[in-house]
Design a protein around this motif. Structure first.
Motif, mmCIF file in Angstrom:
data_model
loop_
_atom_site.group_PDB
_atom_site.id
_atom_site.type_symbol
_atom_site.label_atom_id
_atom_site.label_comp_id
_atom_site.label_asym_id
_atom_site.label_seq_id
_atom_site.Cartn_x
_atom_site.Cartn_y
_atom_site.Cartn_z
ATOM 1 N N ALA A 150 -6.906 51.095 -10.967
ATOM 2 C CA ALA A 150 -8.234 50.774 -10.441
ATOM 3 C C ALA A 150 -8.646 51.767 -9.370
ATOM 4 C CB ALA A 150 -8.243 49.347 -9.884
ATOM 5 N N VAL A 151 -7.681 52.158 -8.495
ATOM 6 C CA VAL A 151 -7.985 53.135 -7.445
ATOM 7 C C VAL A 151 -8.333 54.492 -8.064
ATOM 8 C CG1 VAL A 151 -7.057 54.380 -5.454
ATOM 9 C CG2 VAL A 151 -6.583 51.928 -5.748
ATOM 10 N N ASP A 152 -7.542 54.900 -9.060
ATOM 11 C CA ASP A 152 -7.770 56.198 -9.703
ATOM 12 C C ASP A 152 -9.120 56.245 -10.426
ATOM 13 O OD1 ASP A 152 -5.323 57.004 -8.747
ATOM 14 O OD2 ASP A 152 -4.247 56.567 -10.620
ATOM 15 N N ASN A 153 -9.584 55.098 -10.935
ATOM 16 C CA ASN A 153 -10.839 55.069 -11.689
ATOM 17 C C ASN A 153 -12.075 55.175 -10.807
ATOM 18 O OD1 ASN A 153 -9.646 54.882 -14.216
ATOM 19 N ND2 ASN A 153 -9.551 52.638 -14.149
ATOM 20 N N ARG A 154 -11.909 55.057 -9.469
ATOM 21 C CA ARG A 154 -13.010 55.280 -8.527
ATOM 22 C C ARG A 154 -14.252 54.432 -8.861
ATOM 23 N NH1 ARG A 154 -12.843 57.339 -3.704
ATOM 24 N NH2 ARG A 154 -14.963 58.119 -4.011
ATOM 25 N N GLY A 155 -14.060 53.119 -8.977
ATOM 26 C CA GLY A 155 -15.180 52.210 -9.193
ATOM 27 C C GLY A 155 -15.541 51.968 -10.643
ATOM 28 N N LYS A 156 -14.903 52.662 -11.578
ATOM 29 C CA LYS A 156 -15.179 52.428 -13.000
ATOM 30 C C LYS A 156 -14.558 51.100 -13.436
ATOM 31 C CE LYS A 156 -15.316 57.358 -14.146
ATOM 32 N NZ LYS A 156 -14.680 58.436 -14.913
ATOM 33 N N ILE A 157 -15.207 50.479 -14.412
ATOM 34 C CA ILE A 157 -14.755 49.173 -14.902
ATOM 35 C C ILE A 157 -13.580 49.359 -15.847
ATOM 36 C CG2 ILE A 157 -15.411 47.195 -16.330
ATOM 37 C CD1 ILE A 157 -18.209 47.442 -15.186
ATOM 38 N N ASN A 158 -12.563 48.515 -15.674
ATOM 39 C CA ASN A 158 -11.384 48.547 -16.546
ATOM 40 C C ASN A 158 -11.008 47.112 -16.882
ATOM 41 O OD1 ASN A 158 -9.211 49.438 -18.009
ATOM 42 N ND2 ASN A 158 -7.850 49.615 -16.249
ATOM 43 N N TRP A 159 -10.888 46.817 -18.183
ATOM 44 C CA TRP A 159 -10.473 45.492 -18.639
ATOM 45 C C TRP A 159 -8.971 45.532 -18.920
ATOM 46 C CZ3 TRP A 159 -13.644 41.288 -18.646
ATOM 47 C CH2 TRP A 159 -15.010 41.528 -18.530
ATOM 48 N N ILE A 160 -8.237 44.594 -18.301
ATOM 49 C CA ILE A 160 -6.785 44.552 -18.460
ATOM 50 C C ILE A 160 -6.346 43.107 -18.635
ATOM 51 C CG2 ILE A 160 -6.451 46.620 -17.036
ATOM 52 C CD1 ILE A 160 -5.539 44.725 -14.772
#
Length: 594
Positions: A150-160
């Motif tokens: 989540a930190v690496d994605n810099r605010g991008k949405i990720n479904w897990i």
């Protein structure tokens, strides 16, 4: 050849029919039965696939709606400055922290109004106390893979697939990192999708449905033991990226057909959901195969019975022909009182039925001369009802309610109580108006709608507008057709009060007058000249459609006359620069009105 023709002509009629039946019907029926067995098997399978395709489309739409709502919630939290203020504040005591949490009720509001959300948790970098929603991301949490992603994605949405912090249960969750106004890292947001919502979407389907995340983990199936395991039925998936795929597979010892749809969640660049329906071919065809077997026996018995039936037919043929001939003679003489039908549904029975229909058509044609005016009046009434329905169904209510609710929620989040109150009143008024039909409603409900409308107008004009609603008596049981009063009040505001810069007042009175009920809408607006009033009164009773500002007033007048009679309607009186009074006259006794 000529001899054969003569022999056939000399045979009895029953023998001719029997020979033609055996050659033309019996043998083809046997071949058709075999063909239908094979053809219907394919049709059943194709219908099952078509049905699952339609059901998967519905599931995909509903699932996409649920995921979009959760994405919208994350956007609201992500863009809200209140989160930054909460986590960036300095608190001296634990009590100050609890008070700060209490002043940020957004998570509770989302859980209250959106049943798609199981819970919301924010893993914060600020060393504040932990509660059910805000969790301090210590070294153990911040070192976990999902947190780092989540930190690496810099605010991008990720479904897990993630375990809930306190219960340890696994859920499909949206994660994204959140940053403050100065681009400082505040923490990671996790919104968990409710399993009950997935069950609501999927469990009504006939066949087994799987929802899979990124072709790796099953996030929902009615079999709880398969949750969050690898979907091994995807091993037979063709190597292509088509949104819809259909393929055969041997799954759990049975030949099945798998229908798979792909869904890209809104604003998600790295995730994909797969929705698959498993159609058990062998199980699906068990019942049709049994039906086909019984069908063969039915065909065989039908052939035997039909031979016997032809013999009976030859016995009754002559008598039934005579019945038909006698009925035709009566109709030719103008006597239409023949029996509706005779026994049997063959050609003779059909011919007799057509004869009966012809006699009834002739009788009906005579009757239509007398009922033509009645039908014409009924058509005119239907036209009026259609015109009323068009007035009260201009906006898609579902879209309007959701839009108003979203605006109100944003006003609550921004702590703008005045706007939130205005939106609530508008939503109440629009819901009440748009959900009504052309059937009578209680007068008290109609006045409540008018009161809400005037409250909104009063918020618009401020001290420039005052109003009163006076009811002389108890009319809690009185019924009135909807949207008779509101157009008059709106007309008074738009054409009476708005052009006047002075203080405006509207007085609505409900008073009984002998056997009539009068509803009076009076204003102290600009009024009308004698010529304008005369022109308006002339237009009220015109039948043709009108355009312009008088259309609402004319429709009120026409609807009252249509439903209550010519003795009732709308009257208008006005004085220039003094005001206008509109009076609705209705029957006080409603015993015979509806």
């Amino acid at each position: 050849m000529r001899w054969i023709r003569e022999q056939i002509l000399n045979l009895k009629f029953s023998h001719k029919l029997m020979g033609v039946y055996l050659l033309v019907t019996a043998i083809p029926i046997i071949f058709v039965g075999v063909y239908l067995n094979i053809g219907m098997r394919n049709v059943m399978l194709n219908n099952a696939i078509s049905e699952t395709e339609s059901n998967l489309d519905k599931i995909e739409i509903r699932l996409d709606t649920v995921l979009s709502r959760i994405t919208q919630i994350s956007d609201l939290i992500y863009m809200s400055r209140d989160m930054d203020l909460l986590l960036s504040g300095e608190y001296e005591t634990t009590l100050d922290m609890y008070n700060a949490y209490s002043s940020y009720p957004v998570f509770d509001d989302f859980l209250k109004y959106y049943d798609e959300v199981e819970t919301i948790q924010f893993y914060m970098t600020s060393p504040m106390i932990t509660n059910s929603y805000f969790i301090y991301a210590d070294e153990k949490i911040s070192s976990q893979a999902w947190y780092q992603d989540a930190v690496d994605n810099r605010g991008k949405i990720n479904w897990i697939i993630k375990e809930e912090q306190w219960t340890g249960k696994s859920y499909l969750a949206l994660t994204r990192s959140v940053y403050g106004e100065r681009d400082q890292f505040l923490g990671v947001l996790a919104i968990y999708l409710s399993q009950e919502k997935l069950k609501e979407i999927v469990d009504s389907e006939i066949h087994d449905v799987f929802i899979v995340l990124d072709e790796e983990r099953i996030i929902y199936n009615h079999n709880q033991e398969l949750l969050f395991t690898y979907p091994d039925f995807l091993n037979g998936l063709p190597e292509n990226d088509l949104e819809t795929q259909l393929y055969d597979y041997h799954y759990r010892g049975e030949d099945v057909t798998i229908n798979l749809h792909r869904l890209q969640p809104q604003k998600s660049l790295i995730n994909e959901l797969q929705i698959a329906t498993i159609i058990p071919v062998e199980t699906l065809m068990e019942q049709p195969n049994a039906i086909f077997t019984r069908g063969y026996w039915i065909i065989f018995l039908a052939l035997v019975i039909s031979v016997f039936s032809f013999w009976l037919f030859s016995q009754v043929f002559d008598s039934r022909i005579n019945v038909l001939k006698h009925a035709m003679t009566k109709v030719a003489r103008g006597e239409f009182n023949i029996k509706p039908r005779i026994k049997g549904d063959d050609e003779i029975g059909e011919a007799y039925g057509e004869l009966y229909q012809t006699s009834q058509s002739l009788q009906k044609l005579i009757d239509e001369v007398y009922v033509h005016k009645i039908k014409e009046e009924r058509w005119r009434r239907q036209q009026k009802e259609s015109e009323f329905k068009m007035l009260s169904s201009q906006i898609n209510p579902h879209f309007l309610y959701n839009t108003l609710e979203m605006i109100r929620m944003k006003a609550i989040v921004n702590q703008d109580k005045e706007v939130a109150t205005l939106i609530r009143k508008l939503s109440k008024m629009m819901r009440s108006a748009l959900e009504r039909t052309d059937r009578p409603v209680p007068l008290t409900d109609e006045l409540d709608l008018i009161n809400t409308y005037l409250e909104i107008q009063q918020m618009r004009f401020g001290d420039r507008l005052t109003y009163e609603i006076n009811i002389d008596g108890d009319f809690s049981d009185y019924q009135i057709f909807p949207l008779l009063i509101q157009p008059l009040v709106e007309n008074a505001i738009i054409h009476g009060l708005e052009p006047n810069l002075e203080l405006g007042e509207i007085i609505i009175s409900v008073v009984p007058n002998r056997d009539h009920l009068k509803i009076i809408v009076a204003d102290n607006g600009v009024g009308m000249t004698a010529h304008q009033l005369e022109e308006l009164n002339k237009r009220l009773d015109r039948e043709e459609d009108l355009s312009g500002k008088q259309i609402g007033v004319r429709n009120v007048h026409q609807r009252i006359k249509l439903f209550y009679g010519d003795a009732y309607g709308l009257t208008i009186s006005s004085q220039f620069q003094i005001g206008t009074t509109l009076t609705i006259t209705l029957p006080l006794d409603q015993t015979n009105n509806y």
